[in-house]
Scaffold this motif. Sequence first.
Motif, short mmCIF file in Angstrom:
data_model
loop_
_atom_site.label_atom_id
_atom_site.label_comp_id
_atom_site.label_asym_id
_atom_site.label_seq_id
_atom_site.Cartn_x
_atom_site.Cartn_y
_atom_site.Cartn_z
N UNK A 89 0.92 -1.30 0.13
CA UNK A 89 0.02 0.11 0.02
C UNK A 89 0.85 1.43 0.15
N UNK A 90 1.82 1.30 0.92
CA UNK A 90 2.73 2.52 1.05
C UNK A 90 3.62 2.69 -0.02
N UNK A 91 4.18 1.69 -0.75
CA UNK A 91 5.07 1.61 -1.66
C UNK A 91 4.47 2.20 -2.89
N UNK A 92 3.29 1.66 -3.29
CA UNK A 92 2.39 2.06 -4.57
C UNK A 92 1.96 3.46 -4.31
N UNK A 93 1.99 4.13 -3.31
CA UNK A 93 1.75 5.37 -3.21
C UNK A 93 2.70 6.35 -3.50
N UNK A 94 4.01 5.83 -3.62
CA UNK A 94 5.24 6.64 -3.56
C UNK A 94 5.38 7.07 -5.30
N UNK A 95 6.19 8.01 -5.72
CA UNK A 95 6.34 8.32 -6.98
C UNK A 95 7.03 7.18 -7.57
N UNK A 96 6.91 6.77 -8.89
CA UNK A 96 7.41 5.70 -9.57
C UNK A 96 8.96 5.57 -9.42
N UNK A 97 9.65 6.66 -9.26
CA UNK A 97 11.24 6.55 -9.26
C UNK A 97 11.61 6.06 -7.82
N UNK A 106 14.58 -3.22 -0.30
CA UNK A 106 13.85 -4.25 0.17
C UNK A 106 14.32 -5.52 -0.01
N UNK A 107 14.69 -5.67 -1.32
CA UNK A 107 15.44 -7.07 -1.77
C UNK A 107 17.01 -7.16 -1.20
N UNK A 108 17.36 -6.01 -1.20
CA UNK A 108 18.96 -6.15 -0.35
C UNK A 108 18.80 -6.27 1.12
N UNK A 109 17.71 -5.82 1.84
CA UNK A 109 17.32 -6.02 3.13
C UNK A 109 17.21 -7.67 3.34
N UNK A 110 16.27 -8.29 2.58
CA UNK A 110 16.14 -9.47 2.64
C UNK A 110 17.27 -10.42 2.37
N UNK A 208 10.36 -3.45 12.52
CA UNK A 208 9.38 -4.30 11.62
C UNK A 208 8.65 -3.48 10.86
N UNK A 209 8.16 -2.42 11.48
CA UNK A 209 7.08 -1.31 10.93
C UNK A 209 7.79 -0.74 9.57
N UNK A 210 9.09 -0.26 9.86
CA UNK A 210 9.89 0.39 8.60
C UNK A 210 9.78 -0.51 7.63
N UNK A 211 10.20 -1.91 7.96
CA UNK A 211 10.36 -2.79 6.68
C UNK A 211 8.92 -3.26 6.05
N UNK A 212 8.18 -3.15 6.85
CA UNK A 212 6.44 -3.33 6.12
C UNK A 212 6.37 -2.04 5.28
N UNK A 218 6.27 -10.01 4.64
CA UNK A 218 6.00 -10.00 5.89
C UNK A 218 6.89 -10.84 6.80
N UNK A 219 7.41 -12.08 6.41
CA UNK A 219 8.11 -12.95 7.14
C UNK A 219 9.28 -12.41 7.26
N UNK A 220 10.05 -11.79 6.57
CA UNK A 220 11.45 -11.13 6.49
C UNK A 220 11.42 -9.95 7.55
#
Length: 619
Positions: A89-97, A106-110, A208-212, A218-220
Motif C-alpha cells: 500500500x505505502x510503496x505504491x503511493x510513492x512516485x515511480x522513481x 527491500x530486496x537487499x534487506x532480505x 518491523x514497521x519500517x520494513x513493512x 512480512x516474514x522477513x
Amino acid sequence: MAAADEILPLVADSDAPRAGSRFMRPVEALAAALLMVVVLQLLANALSRYLLHLPIIWGDEVASIAFIWLAMLGSLVAIDRNEHLRLTLFVRAMPERLQRFVDTLALLLVAAFLLALAYPAYDYASEESFITLPALGIAGSFRAAALPVGICGMAALAVAHAVRRSKLADILISLAIVAAALGAMWLAAPALIKAGNVTILLFLVGFVAACLVAGVPIAFCFGIGTICYLAFSTHVPLLVMIGRMDEGMSSLVLLSVPVFVLLGCVLDHTGMGKAIVDFLASLLGHVKAGMSYVLLGSLFVVSGISGSKVSDMATVAPALFPEMKRRGHKPKEMIALLATGAAMADTVPPSIVLIVLGSVAGVSIAALFTSGFVVAMVLLLALAVLARFKARHEDMAGVTRAPGKLILKTMLVAAPALLLPFFIRGAVSSGAATATEVSTFAVVYALIVGMVLYGGISLRTFYGMLVETAALTGAILVILACAVAMAWAITQAGIANDLAAFMGALPGGAWGFLAVSILVFLVLGCILEGLPAIVLMAPLMYPIARKLGINDIHYSMVIVTAMNIGLMTPPIGIGFYLACKIGQVSPDEALSAIWPYLVALFAGLLVIAAVPWISIGML
C-alpha cells in the motif's frame, strides 16, 4: 489459499520478471516430488494404522524430513515468483522513481538478513549431526540441512532479483544504507545492551514497521527485527534463532497445511466448486437476494473443502457475478459481499488458520472445527439479513423458479462434492481421524471424483498444482518460522509477563481483556494478515486469557473473527484487495460499499464475544 491463509500472492509483485526461472526448474520439480512424498506417506501411514492396525514407525520421520525440505524449497520457488506476502500500500503511493529504489532496498534487506543467518544455519545443521533419528537411524543433519540450503538459495535469488530489476545507482545506494545501518548498530551495541527492554520498541516494533512500509515481505520483516534485536542488544547467539525457526516449521500438525492447499487447487481445476454453486443457484436463485444467499452459501460450503479464502473467492465469483449483474447488483456491492463472505467462512473447517492456531496455541483442532462451524453460521446470518435489506429493490423481472428436474440434476452432479466438507468436519470433530489424515483422504477422494465425474486433470496441470502448492506452503511456513522466532524473543525479554500484568489490571477483567483483544486483532488483521498475527500473538495472549478464566475455544473464535474482519478492512486490509482483484473491480469503487457489511460482521463478532455458548455450547 496468503498469506498465508491464506496467505496469497495477489498483493505481491507477481508480474515482475523472475530471476532464476531456468535454474529453478529442477528445484520446482524436487519440491513437487517432496509434496507427493508427504501426501503418499501420510496416506500410507493412515491406511496402515486403520486397516492393518500397524502404524509405520518411521513414517513421521520421513514426513518430517520431506516437510522441512518442502518448506525451504517452496520458499525458494516463492522468492523466484515474487509470491511472498507483503504490504504494498505505502510503496505504491510513492512516485515511480522512488518505488524502484525502495524495491531494491527491500530486496537487499532480505538478502542481508538471509546472509546473516547462513552460517548459524550451517552451524545448526552441523550440530544436528550428533542426533540420530531413532526409527530411520540416520543423522538429524539430513533434515536440518534444508535450512542452510534454503536460506542461501533465497539470498542468492534476492540478489539476482535486485541485479536484474534495479539500476546500479539504486543498488549502490541501498548497499550503503544497509552497511551504514549495520555499522551504526554495531557501534551502538554496548549501549543497546545496557538499555534493556527499550530496544524491543526499536527493533521489534520500529524496524518491523519500517520494513513493512518499505514493502519487505512480512516474514522477513519479522526476521529482520528479530535478528537485529538478538545480534545488537542481547548476548543470545543467532544459532538459537535458527532453532526457533526450525521449531516454527516442524510441528507435524502443520503437515495438513500443504495438503489442504493442494485440495483447494483440485477444487478449482476440477469444477467441483462450480457444481456446488450451480446447485445452490438452482435452489435459491428465484427469491429476492437469492443470488446473495447463493454467494454466501457457496463460500460457506466451498470453504469446507479448500480451507483457503482466495480459492473460495476464485471459485464463486466467476460463476455468480454475471447473473448478479443482470439482476441489478452493483459491482462494488458484489465485491463487498464477496470479501466479507470470505471473512465469514474462514472459521469453517478445514480452515488453515484454525489448524495453525491449534498448533501454536496448543488448542484442540477438533474443538476448533466444531466451534468454527457454529460461529460461521452466526456471521452468515448477520450478512444474509443485511443482503436481504439491500436487495429490497432488486430487479426480479424474468426470474423464475428452477424446475424440480433441474434442481435434482444439479444436486446429483454436486452431491459428490457436497459430501466432502461434511466428511472433513465429521471425521475431525468426532475424533475418528486427525486433520492431517483427513486432508490426505480428502485429496485422494477429490482427485478420483474430479477425474471420473468432473472432467479430470491433465498431468501437466497436476504438476503445476503441485508447484503452486509448494510455493504457497513455503511462503506460509517461512512466515511461521520468523514469527515464532520473534514471539520467542519477546517472551524471553519478559514482555509477556509485563503484558500479562497490564492486561490483568485492565478494568472489566475478562470482558476488558476481550475488548482489547478484539481491537488488537482487528489492527493486526489489517496489517499482518491472518497467520503472522496468530503466530506472533498467540503465545503472548493465551496465557493471559487462561488466567482470566476465558475458555480457549471461545477466545480463539473471538480473535480469529476479529482478525478476519481486519483482513477485509480498507484501506490496508489485504483481503479486500484480493477480492477486488478476483472480482475485477477497482478498490476505489468498492471502498464505499464494504462498510455496512463490515458493520454486520462486527455486530456478529460482538454477539460471539458476549455469548460464550455460541463457541463452546456444541463441544
